[in-house]
Design a protein around this motif. Structure first.
Motif, PDB file in Angstrom:
ATOM      1  N   ARG A   1       0.820  -1.208   0.000  1.00 50.24           N
ATOM      2  CA  ARG A   1       0.000   0.000   0.000  1.00 50.24           C
ATOM      3  C   ARG A   1       0.859   1.267   0.000  1.00 50.24           C
ATOM      4  NH1 ARG A   1      -2.047   3.396   3.972  1.00 50.24           N
ATOM      5  NH2 ARG A   1      -4.145   4.162   3.607  1.00 50.24           N
ATOM      6  N   GLN A   2       1.947   1.257   0.766  1.00 48.30           N
ATOM      7  CA  GLN A   2       2.794   2.442   0.875  1.00 48.30           C
ATOM      8  C   GLN A   2       3.419   2.830  -0.463  1.00 48.30           C
ATOM      9  OE1 GLN A   2       2.967  -0.208   2.972  1.00 48.30           O
ATOM     10  NE2 GLN A   2       2.104   0.694   4.824  1.00 48.30           N
ATOM     11  N   SER A   3       3.925   1.855  -1.189  1.00 47.06           N
ATOM     12  CA  SER A   3       4.552   2.185  -2.475  1.00 47.06           C
ATOM     13  C   SER A   3       3.500   2.671  -3.473  1.00 47.06           C
ATOM     14  CB  SER A   3       5.343   1.003  -3.035  1.00 47.06           C
ATOM     15  OG  SER A   3       4.527  -0.118  -3.232  1.00 47.06           O
ATOM     16  N   PHE A   4       2.294   2.130  -3.391  1.00 40.24           N
ATOM     17  CA  PHE A   4       1.208   2.584  -4.264  1.00 40.24           C
ATOM     18  C   PHE A   4       0.857   4.046  -3.966  1.00 40.24           C
ATOM     19  CE2 PHE A   4      -3.531   2.928  -4.876  1.00 40.24           C
ATOM     20  CZ  PHE A   4      -3.482   3.023  -6.262  1.00 40.24           C
ATOM     21  N   TYR A   5       0.648   4.358  -2.703  1.00 36.42           N
ATOM     22  CA  TYR A   5       0.291   5.728  -2.330  1.00 36.42           C
ATOM     23  C   TYR A   5       1.413   6.711  -2.691  1.00 36.42           C
ATOM     24  CZ  TYR A   5      -4.202   5.149  -0.026  1.00 36.42           C
ATOM     25  OH  TYR A   5      -5.539   4.938   0.218  1.00 36.42           O
ATOM     26  N   ARG A   6       2.655   6.329  -2.435  1.00 34.84           N
ATOM     27  CA  ARG A   6       3.790   7.203  -2.746  1.00 34.84           C
ATOM     28  C   ARG A   6       3.855   7.481  -4.251  1.00 34.84           C
ATOM     29  NH1 ARG A   6       7.253   5.051   0.290  1.00 34.84           N
ATOM     30  NH2 ARG A   6       7.805   3.334  -1.068  1.00 34.84           N
ATOM     31  N   ALA A   7       3.764   6.435  -5.063  1.00 33.68           N
ATOM     32  CA  ALA A   7       3.822   6.603  -6.521  1.00 33.68           C
ATOM     33  C   ALA A   7       2.615   7.396  -7.024  1.00 33.68           C
ATOM     34  CB  ALA A   7       3.883   5.235  -7.207  1.00 33.68           C
ATOM     35  N   PHE A   8       1.450   7.108  -6.497  1.00 35.54           N
ATOM     36  CA  PHE A   8       0.236   7.809  -6.924  1.00 35.54           C
ATOM     37  C   PHE A   8       0.366   9.302  -6.642  1.00 35.54           C
ATOM     38  CE2 PHE A   8      -4.135   9.014  -7.411  1.00 35.54           C
ATOM     39  CZ  PHE A   8      -4.705   8.054  -8.238  1.00 35.54           C
ATOM     40  N   CYS A   9       0.804   9.639  -5.440  1.00 35.81           N
ATOM     41  CA  CYS A   9       0.961  11.057  -5.073  1.00 35.81           C
ATOM     42  C   CYS A   9       2.006  11.750  -5.936  1.00 35.81           C
ATOM     43  CB  CYS A   9       1.329  11.187  -3.600  1.00 35.81           C
ATOM     44  SG  CYS A   9      -0.041  10.835  -2.491  1.00 35.81           S
ATOM     45  N   GLN A  10       3.112  11.067  -6.234  1.00 34.50           N
ATOM     46  CA  GLN A  10       4.157  11.657  -7.070  1.00 34.50           C
ATOM     47  C   GLN A  10       3.662  11.926  -8.479  1.00 34.50           C
ATOM     48  OE1 GLN A  10       7.344   8.802  -6.800  1.00 34.50           O
ATOM     49  NE2 GLN A  10       8.357   9.907  -5.138  1.00 34.50           N
ATOM     50  N   ILE A  11       2.902  11.004  -9.030  1.00 40.37           N
ATOM     51  CA  ILE A  11       2.476  11.105 -10.421  1.00 40.37           C
ATOM     52  C   ILE A  11       1.221  11.964 -10.584  1.00 40.37           C
ATOM     53  CG2 ILE A  11       1.601   9.741 -12.377  1.00 40.37           C
ATOM     54  CD1 ILE A  11       3.601   7.525 -11.419  1.00 40.37           C
ATOM     55  N   VAL A  12       0.256  11.791  -9.698  1.00 41.93           N
ATOM     56  CA  VAL A  12      -1.037  12.455  -9.841  1.00 41.93           C
ATOM     57  C   VAL A  12      -1.118  13.745  -9.016  1.00 41.93           C
ATOM     58  CG1 VAL A  12      -3.547  12.123  -9.634  1.00 41.93           C
ATOM     59  CG2 VAL A  12      -2.100  10.214 -10.306  1.00 41.93           C
ATOM     60  N   GLY A  13      -0.351  13.808  -7.942  1.00 39.61           N
ATOM     61  CA  GLY A  13      -0.373  15.000  -7.105  1.00 39.61           C
ATOM     62  C   GLY A  13      -1.412  14.959  -6.001  1.00 39.61           C
ATOM     63  N   LYS A  14      -2.023  13.808  -5.813  1.00 37.38           N
ATOM     64  CA  LYS A  14      -3.006  13.618  -4.735  1.00 37.38           C
ATOM     65  C   LYS A  14      -3.066  12.142  -4.397  1.00 37.38           C
ATOM     66  CE  LYS A  14      -5.881  15.463  -7.681  1.00 37.38           C
ATOM     67  NZ  LYS A  14      -6.977  16.087  -8.361  1.00 37.38           N
ATOM     68  N   THR A  15      -3.681  11.824  -3.289  1.00 38.34           N
ATOM     69  CA  THR A  15      -3.803  10.419  -2.900  1.00 38.34           C
ATOM     70  C   THR A  15      -4.861   9.731  -3.758  1.00 38.34           C
ATOM     71  OG1 THR A  15      -5.545  10.750  -1.262  1.00 38.34           O
ATOM     72  CG2 THR A  15      -3.256  11.028  -0.488  1.00 38.34           C
ATOM     73  N   PRO A  16      -4.831   8.408  -3.799  1.00 39.03           N
ATOM     74  CA  PRO A  16      -5.868   7.696  -4.546  1.00 39.03           C
ATOM     75  C   PRO A  16      -7.273   8.018  -4.019  1.00 39.03           C
ATOM     76  CG  PRO A  16      -4.083   6.210  -4.004  1.00 39.03           C
ATOM     77  CD  PRO A  16      -3.805   7.490  -3.293  1.00 39.03           C
ATOM     78  N   ARG A  17      -7.410   8.164  -2.711  1.00 42.92           N
ATOM     79  CA  ARG A  17      -8.715   8.481  -2.123  1.00 42.92           C
ATOM     80  C   ARG A  17      -9.168   9.870  -2.570  1.00 42.92           C
ATOM     81  NH1 ARG A  17     -11.949   5.334  -1.063  1.00 42.92           N
ATOM     82  NH2 ARG A  17     -10.782   4.228   0.500  1.00 42.92           N
ATOM     83  N   GLN A  18      -8.272  10.853  -2.541  1.00 39.10           N
ATOM     84  CA  GLN A  18      -8.627  12.199  -2.997  1.00 39.10           C
ATOM     85  C   GLN A  18      -9.035  12.168  -4.464  1.00 39.10           C
ATOM     86  OE1 GLN A  18      -4.867  14.015  -2.004  1.00 39.10           O
ATOM     87  NE2 GLN A  18      -5.740  15.104  -0.251  1.00 39.10           N
ATOM     88  N   TYR A  19      -8.284  11.412  -5.267  1.00 41.39           N
ATOM     89  CA  TYR A  19      -8.591  11.288  -6.693  1.00 41.39           C
ATOM     90  C   TYR A  19      -9.980  10.687  -6.875  1.00 41.39           C
ATOM     91  CZ  TYR A  19      -8.281   9.762 -11.546  1.00 41.39           C
ATOM     92  OH  TYR A  19      -8.529   9.557 -12.876  1.00 41.39           O
ATOM     93  N   GLN A  20     -10.249   9.628  -6.141  1.00 42.96           N
ATOM     94  CA  GLN A  20     -11.540   8.945  -6.263  1.00 42.96           C
ATOM     95  C   GLN A  20     -12.685   9.849  -5.801  1.00 42.96           C
ATOM     96  OE1 GLN A  20     -12.077   5.407  -3.807  1.00 42.96           O
ATOM     97  NE2 GLN A  20     -12.800   4.314  -5.633  1.00 42.96           N
ATOM     98  N   ASP A  21     -12.467  10.587  -4.727  1.00 45.43           N
ATOM     99  CA  ASP A  21     -13.503  11.472  -4.194  1.00 45.43           C
ATOM    100  C   ASP A  21     -13.839  12.618  -5.157  1.00 45.43           C
ATOM    101  OD1 ASP A  21     -13.697   9.913  -1.937  1.00 45.43           O
ATOM    102  OD2 ASP A  21     -12.509  11.271  -0.672  1.00 45.43           O
ATOM    103  N   GLU A  22     -12.898  13.008  -5.989  1.00 43.82           N
ATOM    104  CA  GLU A  22     -13.110  14.115  -6.929  1.00 43.82           C
ATOM    105  C   GLU A  22     -13.784  13.674  -8.227  1.00 43.82           C
ATOM    106  OE1 GLU A  22      -9.344  16.047  -7.444  1.00 43.82           O
ATOM    107  OE2 GLU A  22      -9.269  16.698  -5.341  1.00 43.82           O
TER     108      GLU A  22
END
Length: 132
Positions: free
Chosen positions: A110-131
Motif C-alpha cells: 500500500r505504501q509504495s502505491f500511495y507514494r507513486a500515486f501522489c508523485q504522479i497524480v499529485g493527490k492520494t488515490p482516495r482524494q482522486y476517487q472522491d473528486e
C-alpha cells in the motif's frame, strides 16, 4: 574560456546501442510492458525484462531513459498508476478497496502505491476517487 557554438555530441551511452537495436527494443519493451501488462507482476524486474528480450539491462535502461525519460521503476509505476486511475473511475470496480486496486495493478504494498500515486497524480488515490 569562451564557449564556441559547436554541434552537441550525442551522449556516450547512446553510442553503445545502434539505432536499429534501439528501435527494436523500444517496440519489444512496449509489447512486454504495455500490451502484455507484465507490470502487473509486482516482482517483475528490469533484469527479467532484459532476459525476456534477450538483451541486457543497460540497453533496456538506455531505451527507457532516452525515449521515456524514466528508469525502469518510474516507467512501470506510471503504467500501474494509469491503470489504477482507470480502475478508480470505472463503476464496475466501485466496490473494491483501494488496496485491492493497488494489488491488481502490481504494487507490492500500500505504501509504495500511495507514494507513486501522489508523485504522479499529485493527490492520494482516495482524494482522486472522491473528486470523480
Amino acid at each position: 574560456m569562451e564557449k564556441t557554438a559547436k554541434a552537441k555530441k550525442a551522449p556516450v551511452y547512446l553510442t553503445k546501442i545502434s539505432r536499429e537495436t534501439f528501435d527494436k527494443l523500444k517496440e519489444q519493451i512496449l509489447q512486454a510492458l504495455v500490451v502484455e501488462k507484465r507490470y502487473r507482476d509486482s516482482s517483475f524486474t528490469a533484469s527479467q525484462l532484459a532476459e525476456l528480450l534477450h538483451t541486457n539491462t543497460r540497453y533496456v535502461s538506455i531505451v527507457l531513459s532516452v525515449r521515456y525519460h524514466a528508469n525502469f521503476s518510474q516507467f512501470v509505476n506510471r503504467l500501474r498508476i494509469e491503470e489504477a486511475m482507470a480502475l478508480l473511475q470505472d463503476q464496475r470496480y466501485a466496490g473494491l478497496r483501494i488496496e485491492e486496486i493497488s494489488d491488481m495493478v502490481g504494487f507490492a504494498n500500500r505504501q509504495s502505491f500511495y507514494r507513486a500515486f501522489c508523485q504522479i497524480v499529485g493527490k492520494t488515490p482516495r482524494q482522486y476517487q472522491d473528486e470523480l
